[in-house]
Design a protein around this motif. Structure first.
Motif, PDB file in Angstrom:
ATOM      1  N   TYR A 108       0.820  -1.213   0.000  1.00  0.00           N
ATOM      2  CA  TYR A 108       0.000   0.000   0.000  1.00  0.00           C
ATOM      3  C   TYR A 108       0.858   1.269   0.000  1.00  0.00           C
ATOM      4  O   TYR A 108       1.761   1.428   0.822  1.00  0.00           O
ATOM      5  CB  TYR A 108      -0.913   0.020   1.220  1.00  0.00           C
ATOM      6  CG  TYR A 108      -1.978  -1.044   1.177  1.00  0.00           C
ATOM      7  CD1 TYR A 108      -3.206  -0.801   0.570  1.00  0.00           C
ATOM      8  CD2 TYR A 108      -1.753  -2.302   1.728  1.00  0.00           C
ATOM      9  CE1 TYR A 108      -4.181  -1.784   0.522  1.00  0.00           C
ATOM     10  CE2 TYR A 108      -2.730  -3.292   1.683  1.00  0.00           C
ATOM     11  CZ  TYR A 108      -3.939  -3.020   1.066  1.00  0.00           C
ATOM     12  OH  TYR A 108      -4.904  -3.998   1.006  1.00  0.00           O
ATOM     13  N   VAL A 109       0.538   2.166  -0.923  1.00  0.00           N
ATOM     14  CA  VAL A 109       1.119   3.506  -0.929  1.00  0.00           C
ATOM     15  C   VAL A 109       0.056   4.478  -0.435  1.00  0.00           C
ATOM     16  O   VAL A 109      -1.032   4.572  -1.016  1.00  0.00           O
ATOM     17  CB  VAL A 109       1.585   3.927  -2.336  1.00  0.00           C
ATOM     18  CG1 VAL A 109       1.827   5.436  -2.406  1.00  0.00           C
ATOM     19  CG2 VAL A 109       2.868   3.198  -2.714  1.00  0.00           C
ATOM     20  N   LEU A 110       0.354   5.173   0.661  1.00  0.00           N
ATOM     21  CA  LEU A 110      -0.521   6.241   1.145  1.00  0.00           C
ATOM     22  C   LEU A 110      -0.159   7.503   0.385  1.00  0.00           C
ATOM     23  O   LEU A 110       0.956   8.012   0.487  1.00  0.00           O
ATOM     24  CB  LEU A 110      -0.342   6.455   2.650  1.00  0.00           C
ATOM     25  CG  LEU A 110      -0.548   5.240   3.552  1.00  0.00           C
ATOM     26  CD1 LEU A 110      -0.519   5.662   5.016  1.00  0.00           C
ATOM     27  CD2 LEU A 110      -1.839   4.510   3.232  1.00  0.00           C
ATOM     28  N   TYR A 111      -1.102   7.992  -0.394  1.00  0.00           N
ATOM     29  CA  TYR A 111      -0.873   9.109  -1.312  1.00  0.00           C
ATOM     30  C   TYR A 111      -1.424  10.387  -0.691  1.00  0.00           C
ATOM     31  O   TYR A 111      -2.633  10.530  -0.504  1.00  0.00           O
ATOM     32  CB  TYR A 111      -1.555   8.778  -2.643  1.00  0.00           C
ATOM     33  CG  TYR A 111      -1.705   9.906  -3.616  1.00  0.00           C
ATOM     34  CD1 TYR A 111      -0.640  10.741  -3.929  1.00  0.00           C
ATOM     35  CD2 TYR A 111      -2.923  10.133  -4.256  1.00  0.00           C
ATOM     36  CE1 TYR A 111      -0.791  11.769  -4.841  1.00  0.00           C
ATOM     37  CE2 TYR A 111      -3.083  11.147  -5.172  1.00  0.00           C
ATOM     38  CZ  TYR A 111      -2.010  11.962  -5.455  1.00  0.00           C
ATOM     39  OH  TYR A 111      -2.167  12.984  -6.363  1.00  0.00           O
ATOM     40  N   VAL A 112      -0.506  11.318  -0.340  1.00  0.00           N
ATOM     41  CA  VAL A 112      -0.884  12.602   0.256  1.00  0.00           C
ATOM     42  C   VAL A 112      -0.584  13.687  -0.761  1.00  0.00           C
ATOM     43  O   VAL A 112       0.586  14.011  -1.011  1.00  0.00           O
ATOM     44  CB  VAL A 112      -0.120  12.859   1.570  1.00  0.00           C
ATOM     45  CG1 VAL A 112      -0.628  14.134   2.234  1.00  0.00           C
ATOM     46  CG2 VAL A 112      -0.257  11.674   2.524  1.00  0.00           C
TER      47      VAL A 112
END
Length: 253
Positions: A108-112
Motif C-alpha cells: 500500500y502507498v498512502l498518497y498525500v
C-alpha cells in the motif's frame, strides 16, 4: 475488513473504495524521465518485498508529481500495489489508516497530495511518527508518497531568518527552520520537479492532441499553444492538457 479494490480514499475515518480509478500510463509522462525512473525503481523494490523509501515529490505546479503516483498504480497494480488517498488534514488519523493494512499481502502507498503544514500543526508530529516510527514497528507493506508545491513543506517566515546565527565562521539555522527542514529529510527519496522548458511543454501538447485524435501540428497550432501558456504564466503538463482540450474541442467535426 474486505479490501478488494485497487484504490481507496480515507474519508470519515474509513477506507472507501474508489470505483472509477484514473488510468495514466508512465510512458505518456514526458519531460520528467529522471524523476520517473527513480520513483519507478523505488516502487519496483517495494512491490517485490524489498527495502524501499518514502517519497517526497516537490516542485512547480502541473509538472507531473501527482500523475506519476497515479501511473504507478496502472503499472504495478497487477503486482499487488494498492493506493490509498489521504487528505493532508487527515494525517492525524494515520495510525487508524494503517491498522487495517498491516500484515496484508498487498503493498500500500498512502498518497498525500498537495501537502503542506502550518507552524505548530499537529499533523507534523503525526507524519514524523509515521515516517520514522514511534514505539510501534512501522508496517512493512505501507509507504507514504507525498506531493507538494513547497520544497520545505512548511512556510518560511521572516522570523525564521532572524534565528540564523554565525558560529565559528559558519551560518547556522535556528530551531524553527531546523524543525521545518527535518520533516522533508525524513523522506528517503526526495525528487524535485522544475518548470517545463518550452520544448518540453510543446512535446506534451502534441502528446495530448494525439490522445484526443488531433495529431495535425503546424506553425499556427504551436503559436496558439505558446500564447495559451503565456496567458497563464505557466508551462506545465496541466496547462498543455488544457490547451489540447480547448483546441481539440474547437476543431472537432
Amino acid at each position: 475488513m474486505s479490501l478488494t479494490a485497487i484504490a481507496y480514499r480515507w474519508h470519515e475515518r474509513q477506507l472507501q473504495p474508489i470505483e472509477f480509478v484514473q488510468k495514466l500510463k508512465l510512458d505518456e509522462l514526458l519531460g520528467i524521465e529522471r524523476q520517473k525512473d527513480a520513483v519507478v525503481q523505488n516502487t519496483r523494490q517495494f512491490v517485490a518485498g524489498k527495502p524501499a523509501n518514502h517519497v517526497l515529490l516537490t516542485g512547480a505546479r502541473g509538472t507531473g508529481k501527482s500523475s506519476i503516483v497515479k501511473a504507478l498504480l496502472t503499472e504495478f497494480a497487477p503486482q499487488g500495489l494498492r493506493l490509498v488517498e489521504v487528505a493532508p488534514h487527515d494525517l492525524l488519523q494515520l495510525p487508524e489508516v494503517m491498522a487495517p493494512l498491516r500484515g496484508r499481502p498487498e503493498r500500500y502507498v498512502l498518497y498525500v497530495d498537495d501537502f503542506s503544514v502550518a507552524n505548530n500543526d499537529p499533523a507534523l508530529t503525526a507524519l514524523k511518527t509515521a515516517l520514522d516510527g514511534g514505539i510501534e514497528e512501522p508496517a512493512e507493506n505501507v509507504l507514504i508518497y507525498a506531493t507538494s508545491n513547497r520544497r520545505h513543506l512548511m512556510p518560511q517566515t521572516r522570523s525564521d531568518n532572524a534565528e540564523y546565527q554565525w558560529i565559528d565562521e559558519e551560518l547556522h539555522p535556528g530551531e524553527s527552520t531546523e524543525e521545518k527542514n527535518s520533516l522533508a529529510e525524513r523522506f528517503g527519496l526526495w525528487l524535485s520537479f522544475p518548470a517545463f522548458t518550452q520544448d518540453q511543454y510543446l512535446d506534451v501538447v502534441r502528446l495530448h492532441l494525439k490522445r484526443l485524435n488531433h495529431a495535425l501540428w503546424d506553425e499556427e497550432t504551436e503559436k496558439l499553444a505558446l500564447r495559451w501558456a503565456l496567458n497563464r504564466a505557466s508551462r506545465s503538463g496541466r496547462v498543455a492538457q488544457q490547451f489540447a482540450r480547448d483546441w481539440a474541442g474547437r476543431h472537432a467535426s
